[in-house]
Write an enzyme that holds these catalytic residues in place. Structure first.
Site, PDB file in Angstrom:
ATOM      1  N   GLY A 241      -2.661 -13.202   2.917  1.00 48.70           N
ATOM      2  CA  GLY A 241      -2.046 -11.894   2.774  1.00 48.70           C
ATOM      3  C   GLY A 241      -2.806 -10.851   3.573  1.00 48.70           C
ATOM      4  CD  GLN A 242      -3.143  -8.957   8.454  1.00 51.24           C
ATOM      5  OE1 GLN A 242      -2.126  -9.586   8.744  1.00 51.24           O
ATOM      6  NE2 GLN A 242      -4.120  -8.769   9.316  1.00 51.24           N
TER       7      GLN A 242
ATOM      8  CG  ASP B  24      -3.806  -2.145  -7.088  1.00 54.78           C
ATOM      9  OD1 ASP B  24      -2.717  -1.609  -7.395  1.00 54.78           O
ATOM     10  OD2 ASP B  24      -3.986  -2.746  -6.017  1.00 54.78           O
TER      11      ASP B  24
END
Ligand SMILES: [Zn+2]
Length: 458
Positions: free
Chosen positions: A54-55, A188
């Site tokens: 993921g990025q 988060d």
């Protein structure tokens, strides 16, 4: 074998090395370099990134193998990759956060089974195209949790049921208690940051946005603007202090998106400033009230700890209290009432009760017959009263000494009011009532035996 280049914006990051398919070569090979950009591929001479996971935000994550472990353990390599043109100050802040994630994982990852372990944290410095500015790359290596995150599960399996959500609450709330107790706010929480390993165990991931509250003056942390839109409560969006209840808010939004299958923003009515989710799904009133309390705009009005939510959810007979809008009294849970458990009746209690019912029933029947002179009406009313007496015993409204006191009083009434004796002498009444008591004892014993016999057969 394919090895992935970790240089940001590398034009062809996938590098294929046929010789690395052999495990002996893989263990002993010298450094390999990206054929496109020349970046060293085996990080720390140990970790080989093989796939981009993921990025985004502040970094990229790669699945990697650790060639220094006997079974080539899989792990996650996270690289700090600030996106866009950040000011030097913002860059420094982001770098601090990255370091903090590593520190947090080091502190809690090894201690809690549902938080990934930290394996390594290092920097690689390479000469850059502009010699005055060496390129620095920051890496963090952590345990790989093989499974699906809840966002992927939602896409694959559709909306979550209440039972599934209760299970998530039961598994994740203790993790939140654990981190909050150490002064850490996750900041988060969202479906993609909760991972279900193949064996079903849930993990809390991505501590990239956490900040220790221990260092801040009031015991809470000022927000740094890292959060996911829709999941963050007002205090986080405005950059104010964050609290354990900040995580509880995001957790509740997470669960609502899982149950409704809708984006967080779609569930929030900006016009009334309220969460509108109850019309979409039906859940038990207890869960609904608890979610609403986790979602209150004022941090002080929500549950103050994950433990409070757990207690409200799973403690017996404690209704959750949604506090009214201001004034804001300190949140107090109502005292827990113990569940009334009625101990089973001992045999002597059963027989004493039977004797009482027979004796008292006969006395009442005699008195009633004296009053109404009609055997059918007498019998009907006597049965109702007898039923009430037996029911009162099962509820333990009548017990122990009542079994003596009530017949004594009844006998005294009949003794002093001859009219109620139905023309019988006191001795006859006594014989009659004692006989009734013995008969009920006999019947009760018989029923008890039949019951025992049946329970042993069935
Ligand atoms: Zn490259």
């Amino acid at each position: 074998m394919e090895v992935y280049c970790t240089r940001p914006h590398c034009s062809r990051p996938k590098n294929h090395f046929a010789d690395l398919d052999d495990i002996t070569n893989l263990k002993t090979t010298q450094q390999k370099y990206c054929t496109s950009c020349g970046m060293p591929l085996i990080l720390r001479d140990r970790y080989l990134p093989i796939k981009l996971l993921g990025q985004g935000g502040f970094g990229a994550a790669f699945l990697a193998i650790d060639r220094d472990t006997p079974k080539m353990r899989q792990c996650v390599v996270k690289q700090f990759q600030p996106s866009g043109n950040l000011t030097e100050e913002a860059l420094e802040k982001a770098r601090t956060l990255f370091t903090q994630e590593a520190e947090t994982l080091e502190e809690i990852g090894n201690e809690h089974k549902q938080i990934p372990n930290l394996f390594a944290f290092f920097t690689i410095t390479l000469p850059s195209l502009q010699p005055s500015q060496p390129n620095q790359f920051f890496y963090l290596v952590q345990e790989y949790i093989d499974g699906q995150n809840l966002e992927e599960e939602l896409i694959q399996n559709g909306n979550f049921s209440e039972v599934q959500v209760l299970e998530i609450l039961r598994e994740i709330l203790p993790v939140l208690t654990f981190i909050h107790d150490r002064g850490i706010i996750h900041r988060d929480i969202k479906p993609s940051n909760i991972m279900r390993r193949r064996d079903g165990k849930l993990f809390l991931l991505d501590f990239g946005a956490v900040k220790q509250i221990a260092n801040s003056p009031s015991g809470s942390a000022a927000s740094t603007g890292i959060y996911s839109m829709g999941f963050a409560p007002p205090e986080q969006m405005s950059g104010s202090q964050v609290f354990p209840s900040t995580d509880l808010y995001a957790f509740a939004v997470t669960l609502l998106t899982l149950m409704t299958g809708q984006e967080a923003n779609q569930l929030f009515d900006a016009y009334t400033n309220q969460w509108k989710w109850r019309s979409q799904i039906t859940v038990s009133p207890r869960l609904a009230d608890i979610l609403d309390k986790m979602l209150l705009a004022a941090a002080s009005q929500r549950f103050q700890s994950a433990q409070e939510v757990l207690e409200a959810l799973f403690a017996p007979s404690v209704p959750p209290t949604v506090l009214p809008q201001p004034p804001l009294p300190p949140i107090q849970q109502p005292p827990q009432r113990p569940i009334p458990v009625q101990p089973a009746f001992a045999t002597w209690e059963l027989l004493a009760g039977a004797a009482f019912s027979g004796f008292e029933g006969a006395l009442i029947a005699i008195a009633l017959f004296s009053l109404v002179k009609n055997p059918i009406i007498t019998l009907a009313i006597a049965f109702v009263i007898l039923g009430s007496l037996i029911f009162s015993q099962t509820q333990r409204w009548i017990e122990k000494f009542d079994l003596l006191i009530i017949p004594t009083i009844s006998l005294a009434i009949i003794f002093f009011i001859p009219y109620l004796r139905g023309g019988l002498a006191i001795q006859q009444i006594l014989i009659f009532t004692v006989a009734a008591a013995l008969i009920t004892i006999a019947i009760t014993t018989l029923f008890k035996l039949i019951y025992k016999l049946l329970s042993s057969i069935l």
